[in-house]
Structures are given as C-alpha cells and as structure tokens.
Design a protein around this motif. Structure first.
Motif, PDB file in Angstrom:
ATOM      1  N   LEU A 168      -1.517   9.880  -2.217  1.00  0.00           N
ATOM      2  CA  LEU A 168      -0.169  10.368  -1.918  1.00  0.00           C
ATOM      3  C   LEU A 168       0.835   9.605  -2.761  1.00  0.00           C
ATOM      4  CD1 LEU A 168      -0.544  10.312   1.960  1.00  0.00           C
ATOM      5  CD2 LEU A 168      -0.778  12.309   0.469  1.00  0.00           C
ATOM      6  N   ASN A 169       2.033  10.161  -2.895  1.00  0.00           N
ATOM      7  CA  ASN A 169       3.067   9.405  -3.606  1.00  0.00           C
ATOM      8  C   ASN A 169       3.745   8.452  -2.613  1.00  0.00           C
ATOM      9  OD1 ASN A 169       5.283  10.667  -2.301  1.00  0.00           O
ATOM     10  ND2 ASN A 169       5.419  12.256  -3.841  1.00  0.00           N
ATOM     11  N   PRO A 170       4.566   7.529  -3.092  1.00  0.00           N
ATOM     12  CA  PRO A 170       5.196   6.546  -2.195  1.00  0.00           C
ATOM     13  C   PRO A 170       6.077   7.177  -1.103  1.00  0.00           C
ATOM     14  CG  PRO A 170       5.297   5.756  -4.436  1.00  0.00           C
ATOM     15  CD  PRO A 170       4.788   7.177  -4.508  1.00  0.00           C
ATOM     16  N   GLN A 171       6.795   8.243  -1.399  1.00  0.00           N
ATOM     17  CA  GLN A 171       7.652   8.874  -0.387  1.00  0.00           C
ATOM     18  C   GLN A 171       6.813   9.495   0.731  1.00  0.00           C
ATOM     19  OE1 GLN A 171       7.972   9.539  -3.758  1.00  0.00           O
ATOM     20  NE2 GLN A 171       9.712   8.177  -4.074  1.00  0.00           N
ATOM     21  N   ALA A 177       0.835  -1.206   0.000  1.00  0.00           N
ATOM     22  CA  ALA A 177       0.000   0.000   0.000  1.00  0.00           C
ATOM     23  C   ALA A 177       0.871   1.258   0.000  1.00  0.00           C
ATOM     24  CB  ALA A 177      -0.933  -0.003   1.208  1.00  0.00           C
ATOM     25  N   VAL A 178       1.940   1.244   0.795  1.00  0.00           N
ATOM     26  CA  VAL A 178       2.850   2.389   0.849  1.00  0.00           C
ATOM     27  C   VAL A 178       3.551   2.567  -0.495  1.00  0.00           C
ATOM     28  CG1 VAL A 178       4.998   3.244   1.890  1.00  0.00           C
ATOM     29  CG2 VAL A 178       3.158   2.352   3.346  1.00  0.00           C
ATOM     30  N   ARG A 179       4.025   1.487  -1.072  1.00  0.00           N
ATOM     31  CA  ARG A 179       4.703   1.561  -2.370  1.00  0.00           C
ATOM     32  C   ARG A 179       3.796   2.113  -3.471  1.00  0.00           C
ATOM     33  NH1 ARG A 179       7.943  -4.180  -2.492  1.00  0.00           N
ATOM     34  NH2 ARG A 179       9.772  -3.465  -1.339  1.00  0.00           N
ATOM     35  N   GLY A 180       2.519   1.784  -3.400  1.00  0.00           N
ATOM     36  CA  GLY A 180       1.574   2.253  -4.402  1.00  0.00           C
ATOM     37  C   GLY A 180       1.033   3.647  -4.133  1.00  0.00           C
ATOM     38  N   GLY A 181       1.305   4.160  -2.953  1.00  0.00           N
ATOM     39  CA  GLY A 181       0.789   5.472  -2.561  1.00  0.00           C
ATOM     40  C   GLY A 181      -0.496   5.319  -1.763  1.00  0.00           C
ATOM     41  N   LEU A 182      -0.474   5.811  -0.547  1.00  0.00           N
ATOM     42  CA  LEU A 182      -1.650   5.702   0.311  1.00  0.00           C
ATOM     43  C   LEU A 182      -2.743   6.667  -0.146  1.00  0.00           C
ATOM     44  CD1 LEU A 182       0.050   5.548   3.833  1.00  0.00           C
ATOM     45  CD2 LEU A 182      -0.838   3.662   2.467  1.00  0.00           C
ATOM     46  N   PRO A 183      -3.982   6.355   0.179  1.00  0.00           N
ATOM     47  CA  PRO A 183      -5.066   7.288  -0.147  1.00  0.00           C
ATOM     48  C   PRO A 183      -4.947   8.558   0.702  1.00  0.00           C
ATOM     49  CG  PRO A 183      -5.899   5.407   1.095  1.00  0.00           C
ATOM     50  CD  PRO A 183      -4.462   5.137   0.809  1.00  0.00           C
ATOM     51  N   PHE A 184      -5.427   9.653   0.171  1.00  0.00           N
ATOM     52  CA  PHE A 184      -5.324  10.938   0.866  1.00  0.00           C
ATOM     53  C   PHE A 184      -6.016  10.901   2.222  1.00  0.00           C
ATOM     54  CE2 PHE A 184      -6.476  15.343   1.787  1.00  0.00           C
ATOM     55  CZ  PHE A 184      -5.237  15.955   1.667  1.00  0.00           C
ATOM     56  N   PHE A 185      -7.089  10.113   2.353  1.00  0.00           N
ATOM     57  CA  PHE A 185      -7.782  10.068   3.641  1.00  0.00           C
ATOM     58  C   PHE A 185      -6.893   9.537   4.764  1.00  0.00           C
ATOM     59  CE2 PHE A 185      -9.254   5.983   1.784  1.00  0.00           C
ATOM     60  CZ  PHE A 185      -8.846   5.096   2.771  1.00  0.00           C
ATOM     61  N   SER A 186      -5.842   8.797   4.429  1.00  0.00           N
ATOM     62  CA  SER A 186      -4.896   8.335   5.456  1.00  0.00           C
ATOM     63  C   SER A 186      -4.154   9.514   6.074  1.00  0.00           C
ATOM     64  CB  SER A 186      -3.897   7.347   4.867  1.00  0.00           C
ATOM     65  OG  SER A 186      -4.540   6.144   4.520  1.00  0.00           O
TER      66      SER A 186
END
Length: 122
Positions: A74-77, A30-39
């Motif tokens: 979000l992006n992965p970073q 999930a982190v590698r793919g980018g978390l959703p903004f709601f996180s």
C-alpha cells in the motif's frame, strides 16, 4: 501513547495488521514506507467485512486496490488509514471487555454505547 502499539503477541494495531512492530517508531516507519497488502486483508478479516466494502467506505477505487494487490504494498496514505482503523478497533475491542467483569463497569460500557447510539458525544 506507545502502549497502544504492541507486538503481535500482545495485541493492538500491529497485531490486527499482522505486523512485527514493537514500538510506536517501528509502526510509524512501516506506515511511512507503505504497509504490505496482507495488512489490508487482515484488517478486513478482523472487521468481518469484504475488501470491496472497506474500499468503498474509504473511497479507494477497485482498480487501485488491484494495483496494490499486484504490487503487494500500500502507499503511505492508505497505510495511515489502515493504521487509524486498526488503532480504533484495538481500543474498541479491549476497553469494554476489560470493564465487563463488574456491574459498574458493564453499566459504564452501556452508558457510552447509548450515548453513541443517540449521537451524544462527551
């Protein structure tokens, strides 16, 4: 290591970020793919700070946050930063509370907090 990553029903960083990750591998993906903004919003709510303060601390320009909000991802970073903060928050929230049921446990918590307050790391 995988025990700090649990389902939303069991607590941990996944719960703080409002994710359904039942293993370290799922959260990593999930982190590698980018978390959703709601996180991002869930974490700022859990910390009881404004999104603006959080982004200032992490050096994310307001325009970037606006783009992420529009894209809803979000992006992965950025996701990695959120995971790092959520993991620390989940540890800080769980461990002291678990020790406060005895006098010796409460003293251990006090000792660690005092060392941190005076910049003494062990």
């Amino acid at each position: 290591m995988a025990s700090s990553y649990s389902s939303p029903d069991l607590g941990g960083p996944a719960s703080i970020l409002q994710l359904r990750a039942f293993s370290f591998a799922e959260l990593r993906d999930a982190v590698r793919g980018g978390l959703p903004f709601f996180s991002f919003l869930a974490l700022t709510k859990q910390l009881d700070i404004s999104p603006q303060f959080f982004t200032a601390v992490f050096g994310i320009p307001p325009r970037t946050v606006a783009r992420r909000k529009e894209a809803q991802q979000l992006n992965p970073q950025e996701s990695d930063r959120l995971d790092r903060v959520a993991r620390a928050l989940s540890l800080a929230d769980a461990l002291p509370r678990d020790l406060l049921d005895t006098e010796i446990g409460a003293r251990q918590v006090e000792e660690v907090l005092l060392r941190l307050n005076y910049g003494i790391f062990s």
